[in-house]
Design an enzyme around this catalytic site. Structure first.
Site, PDB file in Angstrom:
ATOM      1  N   ILE A 184       0.850  -1.197   0.000  1.00  0.00           N
ATOM      2  CA  ILE A 184       0.000   0.000   0.000  1.00  0.00           C
ATOM      3  C   ILE A 184       0.881   1.241   0.000  1.00  0.00           C
ATOM      4  O   ILE A 184       1.867   1.325   0.730  1.00  0.00           O
ATOM      5  CB  ILE A 184      -0.898   0.030   1.263  1.00  0.00           C
ATOM      6  N   LYS A 185       0.465   2.177  -0.817  1.00  0.00           N
ATOM      7  CA  LYS A 185       1.135   3.483  -0.824  1.00  0.00           C
ATOM      8  C   LYS A 185       0.087   4.506  -0.425  1.00  0.00           C
ATOM      9  O   LYS A 185      -0.999   4.552  -1.024  1.00  0.00           O
ATOM     10  CB  LYS A 185       1.649   3.751  -2.231  1.00  0.00           C
TER      11      LYS A 185
END
Ligand code: FBP
Length: 273
Positions: A184-185
């Site tokens: 996840i960013k």
């Protein structure tokens, strides 16, 4: 029981991108998302910036299929590629900038030998439904081919007053894990304390800070990254703060020392001044 081939492939590729479970990923999809004016004029040829990133040994490059094909002789066999499969332009009417469209297919990523794919979901957008359709099409095909999927989990929409608010970011991260993201960013929430809560919500799924607009003082950017690392994050995905810096290689070196070697900001600040 024997693991399936795609499970093994996914595991191997994840380790390539996240060595020791940490990474500095170089984001380079801005030509579409922001337009060519985002790049320093003398570096308008994508090969110049890609070469700097490869020579300074970023852990992976996240870019579009066009840039990946124009520069494969530079990154191929040296740095893992994450192919970004959604995008949008700033030329769109403002309202439609809340939509990311298909910008390539998983089969393109497989064909060029990418180690992962990436897609943006603007959680809370008026176009959430369309982006979720795209996301799940990408995710399920990628899973079949053993490719991990990075989600740019960005809370963004007309009902969202502050997209950096920790509760809003936490919601986006929770939605990202529920939608099966492998990495996840997301946005930095402004403090170590608040980002610690964000990391908790990720529940062990690797979470990386999104770089964002270039900070006036590069050392302030190093502080942000240090703060997310202290909060338990797995690294950062950075574009503008690297390629708009006067010495991108030095910025990459400083960031890597913070991310991989737990260096203090004061120890590496001189590299970027
Ligand atoms: P930056 O570190 O330059 O912000 O890059 C990260 C990124 O997510 C890019 O992948 C993308 O092109 C850009 O930010 C999106 O920018 P914006 O937030 O303006 O839509």
């Amino acid at each position: 029981m024997r693991k399936s081939l795609n499970q093994i492939g996914r595991e191997i590729r994840l380790k390539k991108v996240l060595r020791n479970n940490r990474a500095l990923i170089f984001a380079f999809d801005h030509g579409v998302e922001h337009g060519p004016k985002v790049f320093p004029e003398e570096k308008i040829d994508p090969r110049v910036i890609i070469r700097e990133a490869v020579e300074a040994e970023v852990d992976a490059i996240m870019t579009t299929l066009g840039i990946a094909s124009m520069t494969y002789d530079i990154w191929g066999g040296r740095v893992p590629l994450i192919m970004k499969l959604t995008s949008k332009t700033y030329l769109r009417p403002e309202q439609q900038r809340l939509l990311q469209s298909v910008f390539g297919y998983v089969r393109d990523a497989v064909a060029i030998g990418a180690d992962a794919v990436a897609a943006t979901v603007y959680w809370g957008s008026e176009y959430e439904d369309s982006m979720l359709n795209t996301w799940f099409t990408i995710r399920s095909t990628a899973e079949r081919f053993g490719l991990p999927v990075l989600q740019l989990a960005y809370p963004r929409g007309s009902a969202i007053k502050n997209m950096y608010d920790k509760e809003v970011v936490k919601y986006g991260v929770r939605a990202a894990i529920e939608s099966g993201a492998d990495i996840i960013k997301t946005y930095y929430t402004g403090s170590e304390e608040s980002f610690r809560e964000v990391v908790k919500v990720a529940a062990g799924i690797p979470i990386l800070m999104s770089g964002g607009a270039t900070r006036e003082k590069p050392v302030d950017f190093l502080r942000d990254v240090k703060s997310v690392m202290r909060a338990g994050a797995n690294g950062a995905v950075v574009g503008r703060n690297i390629f708009q810096h006067k010495d991108p290689k030095a910025m990459i070196r400083a960031l890597k020392l913070i991310i991989h070697e737990d260096k203090e900001v004061e120890e590496v600040a001189k590299l970027v001044e």
